[in-house]
Design a protein around this motif. Structure first.
Motif, PDB file in Angstrom:
ATOM      1  N   ALA A 172       0.808  -1.215   0.000  1.00  0.00           N
ATOM      2  CA  ALA A 172       0.000   0.000   0.000  1.00  0.00           C
ATOM      3  C   ALA A 172       0.846   1.272   0.000  1.00  0.00           C
ATOM      4  N   GLU A 173       1.996   1.240   0.666  1.00  0.00           N
ATOM      5  CA  GLU A 173       2.801   2.465   0.738  1.00  0.00           C
ATOM      6  C   GLU A 173       3.275   2.923  -0.626  1.00  0.00           C
ATOM      7  N   VAL A 174       3.337   1.998  -1.579  1.00  0.00           N
ATOM      8  CA  VAL A 174       3.745   2.355  -2.936  1.00  0.00           C
ATOM      9  C   VAL A 174       2.720   3.297  -3.563  1.00  0.00           C
ATOM     10  N   CYS A 175       1.443   3.067  -3.263  1.00  0.00           N
ATOM     11  CA  CYS A 175       0.411   3.978  -3.759  1.00  0.00           C
ATOM     12  C   CYS A 175       0.610   5.380  -3.200  1.00  0.00           C
ATOM     13  N   ARG A 176       0.981   5.468  -1.934  1.00  0.00           N
ATOM     14  CA  ARG A 176       1.265   6.775  -1.332  1.00  0.00           C
ATOM     15  C   ARG A 176       2.418   7.453  -2.058  1.00  0.00           C
ATOM     16  N   GLU A 177       3.450   6.670  -2.348  1.00  0.00           N
ATOM     17  CA  GLU A 177       4.615   7.221  -3.036  1.00  0.00           C
ATOM     18  C   GLU A 177       4.266   7.701  -4.444  1.00  0.00           C
ATOM     19  N   MET A 178       3.226   7.101  -5.041  1.00  0.00           N
ATOM     20  CA  MET A 178       2.795   7.509  -6.377  1.00  0.00           C
ATOM     21  C   MET A 178       1.776   8.644  -6.324  1.00  0.00           C
ATOM     22  N   GLY A 179       1.528   9.183  -5.132  1.00  0.00           N
ATOM     23  CA  GLY A 179       0.694  10.375  -5.017  1.00  0.00           C
ATOM     24  C   GLY A 179      -0.724  10.168  -4.548  1.00  0.00           C
ATOM     25  N   ALA A 180      -1.071   8.988  -4.037  1.00  0.00           N
ATOM     26  CA  ALA A 180      -2.447   8.738  -3.599  1.00  0.00           C
ATOM     27  C   ALA A 180      -2.782   9.503  -2.324  1.00  0.00           C
ATOM     28  N   ASP A 181      -3.948  10.133  -2.311  1.00  0.00           N
ATOM     29  CA  ASP A 181      -4.461  10.792  -1.114  1.00  0.00           C
ATOM     30  C   ASP A 181      -5.252   9.813  -0.256  1.00  0.00           C
ATOM     31  N   VAL A 182      -5.875   8.840  -0.910  1.00  0.00           N
ATOM     32  CA  VAL A 182      -6.647   7.794  -0.238  1.00  0.00           C
ATOM     33  C   VAL A 182      -6.192   6.449  -0.791  1.00  0.00           C
ATOM     34  N   VAL A 183      -5.956   5.495   0.091  1.00  0.00           N
ATOM     35  CA  VAL A 183      -5.529   4.160  -0.356  1.00  0.00           C
ATOM     36  C   VAL A 183      -6.471   3.110   0.217  1.00  0.00           C
ATOM     37  N   VAL A 184      -6.994   2.292  -0.682  1.00  0.00           N
ATOM     38  CA  VAL A 184      -7.802   1.135  -0.299  1.00  0.00           C
ATOM     39  C   VAL A 184      -6.966  -0.114  -0.581  1.00  0.00           C
ATOM     40  N   GLY A 185      -6.835  -0.968   0.408  1.00  0.00           N
ATOM     41  CA  GLY A 185      -6.081  -2.204   0.236  1.00  0.00           C
ATOM     42  C   GLY A 185      -7.003  -3.410   0.323  1.00  0.00           C
ATOM     43  N   ILE A 186      -6.556  -4.523  -0.247  1.00  0.00           N
ATOM     44  CA  ILE A 186      -7.312  -5.782  -0.145  1.00  0.00           C
ATOM     45  C   ILE A 186      -6.351  -6.873   0.284  1.00  0.00           C
ATOM     46  N   ASP A 187      -6.575  -7.390   1.489  1.00  0.00           N
ATOM     47  CA  ASP A 187      -5.737  -8.438   2.069  1.00  0.00           C
ATOM     48  C   ASP A 187      -6.455  -9.770   1.937  1.00  0.00           C
ATOM     49  N   LEU A 188      -5.937 -10.646   1.091  1.00  0.00           N
ATOM     50  CA  LEU A 188      -6.569 -11.935   0.844  1.00  0.00           C
ATOM     51  C   LEU A 188      -6.224 -12.979   1.893  1.00  0.00           C
ATOM     52  N   ALA A 189      -5.292 -12.655   2.773  1.00  0.00           N
ATOM     53  CA  ALA A 189      -4.853 -13.621   3.780  1.00  0.00           C
ATOM     54  C   ALA A 189      -5.229 -13.194   5.191  1.00  0.00           C
TER      55      ALA A 189
END
Length: 290
Positions: A172-189
């Motif tokens: 998820a932190e990669v999305c922040r580094e790419m400029g995301a203001d909001v990050v939604v993650g999906i944990d399959l485990a």
């Protein structure tokens, strides 16, 4: 700047919408849950601007970044010859068959994608994770999904890479580094069968596999993605395995992802609204300084 110029700028200034990021976790066939979640987002009119993924999450993420819809992706899965695919699920297989399959839908390099995208991989020599954002797309995706001992490492520029889940299951932190203001993650485990409920064969197999793996799971690989997400979806996939590729199991996985997204949609929309408020406040402050 004169008064009339300031007034004109105020009314013509385009308000920036918050950048939404989607981080898709690892999980093999459980990646069908990602498609279910994507369907729920589409129904709610929510689209993402930056995407990251590990393992199957990187494959789904790349398809999304290319412009495929959840329906398109389901059609791709349905068109897969499961019997032929299953033949390659043996110890230390080469992932060339998967690369060839992916090239049918993701030919070329990262520049062919419509959205910024990063695939998380684990380096074989250091066991450290890194986000890849350039190179031959299908090759990088197979590297992100190369889980030993089922598959051999994928070599890129003379270096060996393995499944991204070993170092960061939901990057998820990669999305922040790419400029995301909001990050939604999906944990399959996140919702899995407890160790004590596993059969003796499964436990013995897991122990044996741990001794032959050239890379190992880092201490925080399952949890580090949570710190960078506003909302982490955790589909209930109990009783389902990463190798379950029969139609009934895959339908159940899809439904679990859809349900998980729908249940948390209020939180996601609230996070987007709060980010919109922050963006407006920042633009207003920036405008008053100019």
């Amino acid at each position: 700047m004169g008064l009339f110029s300031r007034i004109k700028e105020f009314f013509t200034r385009r308000r920036r919408k918050p950048v939404l990021g989607l981080a898709l976790g690892s999980g093999g066939a459980k990646g069908m849950a990602h498609l279910g979640a994507l369907k729920a987002f589409e129904e709610e009119g929510i689209s993402f601007s930056v995407v990251s993924g590990a393992s199957i999450g990187s494959i789904v993420g790349a398809l999304y970044a290319k412009g495929y819809s959840s329906r398109d992706m389901v059609a791709i899965v349905e068109g897969l010859n499961r019997r032929e695919f299953a033949k390659n699920l043996k110890l230390f297989s080469d992932l060339g068959f998967a690369e060839s399959f992916l090239e049918q839908y993701l030919e070329g390099d990262f520049s062919t994608l419509k959205l910024p995208f990063a695939a998380w991989v684990t380096a074989g020599d250091t066991n450290e994770g890194l986000a890849m954002r350039e190179g031959k797309l299908a090759r990088v995706l197979t590297a992100s999904a190369a889980i030993p001992p089922f598959f051999r490492a994928v070599e890129i520029d003379g270096k060996k890479y393995y499944d991204g889940a070993f170092s960061n299951a939901v990057p998820a932190e990669v999305c922040r580094e790419m400029g995301a203001d909001v990050v939604v993650g999906i944990d399959l485990a996140a919702v899995i069968t407890p160790e004590e409920e596993k059969g003796i064969f499964a436990r013995l197999f897991d122990t044996a596999v741990s001794y032959v793996r050239p890379v190992h799971y880092t201490e925080d690989c399952r949890t580090r993605g949570y710190t960078a997400t506003d909302v982490m979806l955790c589909p209930d996939l109990r009783g389902l395995k990463a190798t379950d590729i029969d139609k009934n199991s895959m339908n159940a996985m899809f439904d679990a992802g859809y349900t998980a997204a729908k249940e948390r949609m209020g939180e996601i929309k609230q996070a987007i609204e709060e980010a919109s408020h922050r963006v407006r406040k920042h633009q207003k402050a920036k405008g008053s300084r100019s």
